[in-house]
Write an enzyme that holds these catalytic residues in place. Sequence first.
Site, PDB file in Angstrom:
ATOM      1  CD  GLU A 262      -1.321  -2.226   2.269  1.00 14.21           C
ATOM      2  OE1 GLU A 262      -0.165  -2.688   2.068  1.00 14.21           O
ATOM      3  OE2 GLU A 262      -2.053  -2.630   3.179  1.00 14.21           O
TER       4      GLU A 262
ATOM      5  CB  CYS B  19      -0.726  -3.286   9.067  1.00 12.83           C
ATOM      6  SG  CYS B  19       0.416  -2.117   8.260  1.00 12.83           S
TER       7      CYS B  19
ATOM      8  CB  CYS C  43      -0.940   0.113   5.249  1.00 11.69           C
ATOM      9  SG  CYS C  43       0.670  -0.636   4.861  1.00 11.69           S
TER      10      CYS C  43
END
Length: 168
Positions: A65, A93, A96
């Site tokens: 990402e 996560c 990101c």
Amino acid sequence: MPLEVDMEMHARDGMFMELALEQAALADAQGEVPVGAVVVDVAGQVIATGFNRTITDHDPTSHAEVVALRIAALHAQNYRLPGYSLYVTLEPCAMCMGAMIHARLTRVVFGAQDPKTGVCGSVLDLPAHAQLNHQTTVAGGVLAEPCGHILRHFFKKRRSKDTQHVEN
């Protein structure tokens, strides 16, 4: 939302997730955890792609990402990407998702859930916090099975290699 618009969005989401899966395969080929991402602009054009590069780049922030966001921001000549969408094969996560919120993405679409570090409902639900200065719409489960399969296969191969190494 009318059924035709919903079906069109579903088809478009699947198409972009297929492109993210292609990126995940590139990560897999390099021995990286196979996660891929695609950024789409307001007009529906793919402007950036990325895949995990943490090992290759020796950089813990080189998640798919973030790699795609960096390219998209350079393309847009702006660190903010309102109206843009990001497609990623694995639930983001915290790092990101934080980057995506700061980029002011309108929409994030992910494939497989991440029960260990996912923050779009699995471990936490970061986008649901109304206190954040920007709200991003999140949709999950798009092509969840193939997105999960590539990850399961990668880790199965890795465990098999680890077991063979220990036995020798």
